[in-house]
Scaffold this active site. Structure first.
Site, mmCIF file in Angstrom:
data_model
loop_
_atom_site.group_PDB
_atom_site.id
_atom_site.type_symbol
_atom_site.label_atom_id
_atom_site.label_comp_id
_atom_site.label_asym_id
_atom_site.label_seq_id
_atom_site.Cartn_x
_atom_site.Cartn_y
_atom_site.Cartn_z
ATOM 1 N N ALA A 114 0.767 -1.108 0.111
ATOM 2 C CA ALA A 114 0.091 -0.040 0.042
ATOM 3 C C ALA A 114 0.768 1.262 -0.092
ATOM 4 C CB ALA A 114 -0.866 -0.149 1.189
ATOM 5 N N SER A 121 0.562 5.869 2.285
ATOM 6 C CA SER A 121 1.569 6.677 2.078
ATOM 7 C C SER A 121 1.883 7.914 2.831
ATOM 8 C CB SER A 121 1.660 6.991 0.579
ATOM 9 O OG SER A 121 1.367 5.844 -0.128
ATOM 10 N N GLY A 159 -6.735 3.869 0.724
ATOM 11 C CA GLY A 159 -5.930 2.591 0.777
ATOM 12 C C GLY A 159 -4.340 3.146 0.486
ATOM 13 N N CYS A 160 -3.930 3.066 -0.618
ATOM 14 C CA CYS A 160 -2.579 3.775 -0.876
ATOM 15 C C CYS A 160 -1.938 5.107 -0.500
ATOM 16 C CB CYS A 160 -2.052 3.221 -2.104
ATOM 17 S SG CYS A 160 -2.303 1.404 -2.555
ATOM 18 N N VAL A 161 -3.076 5.975 -0.822
ATOM 19 C CA VAL A 161 -2.998 7.360 -0.313
ATOM 20 C C VAL A 161 -2.592 7.271 0.967
ATOM 21 C CG1 VAL A 161 -3.958 9.566 -0.477
ATOM 22 C CG2 VAL A 161 -4.121 8.434 -2.375
#
Length: 206
Positions: free
Chosen positions: A119, A153, A148-150
């Site tokens: 992710a 990060s 999710g990945c945002v």
């Protein structure tokens, strides 16, 4: 966009805008932006339009970094995440799902593409080293998915010492409810969440 209960709990600070920005565009690949291609995709038209505005404003100001998430055909590199998200099976390297959305203003002469399997854009990639080399003090974040990945990060960005600024109209999610709730949570605890126009205005001052 902060939650009043979080404000009462002491989540009330603000990250200052920096002078060495980097734009991180997370997973705006066809598998997420082309409805019908994969189960992961959603309508990201307006978010890609805003992202391109950010890219234009970043030219001459700082680096633009794109990420693509994808896996080998055996899927072993998806690790335990595959047990929770079977849809990851459609993100095979060198497939259409792992191509950058062609509408993005990607410039191979100056932009960077990082390939990831988890992710966070920081996990298993040289992102931290790249940001340190750029002297980054302001990481502007666009892409998918907000929840999710945002989000993953953004949390890692803060933990790594790079101040994250989420462009709220340049991030997308399949779920409107999760999109909204995660923007509120990130704004409360981990990042500044601002319209692209505000971020672009700051970039024009640099």
């Amino acid at each position: 966009m902060r939650d009043s209960d979080n404000l009462k709990g002491g989540f009330d600070g603000t990250l200052p805008m920096g002078h060495q920005p980097v734009l991180l565009v997370i997973d705006f690949q066809r598998g997420f932006t082309e409805p019908g291609l994969t189960p992961l995709a959603s309508d990201c038209d307006s978010q890609i339009e805003q992202t391109n505005r950010l890219i234009g404003a970043m030219r001459g100001k700082g680096r633009v970094i794109f990420t693509i998430i994808g896996y080998e055909t055996h899927l072993a590199d998806a690790n335990l995440w595959l047990s929770k998200a079977s849809s990851l099976r459609c993100l095979l390297r060198d497939s259409p799902a792992c191509e950058l959305d062609p509408r993005l203003d990607y410039d191979p002469q100056q932009d960077i593409i990082l390939h990831k399997t988890q992710a966070s854009a920081f996990y298993g990639t040289p992102l931290s080293a790249l940001l340190a080399h750029q002297g980054c003090d302001m990481l502007i974040v666009a892409g998918a998915t907000t929840s999710g990945c945002v989000r993953a990060s953004v949390v890692d960005s803060l933990q790594s010492g790079f101040a994250p600024f989420v462009a709220e109209d340049a991030v997308a999610d399949r779920s409107a409810a999760q999109h909204r709730s995660n923007l509120i949570d990130m704004a409360s605890k981990y990042a500044e969440v601002l319209p692209s126009a505000g971020l672009i205005a700051h970039l024009h001052t640099l």
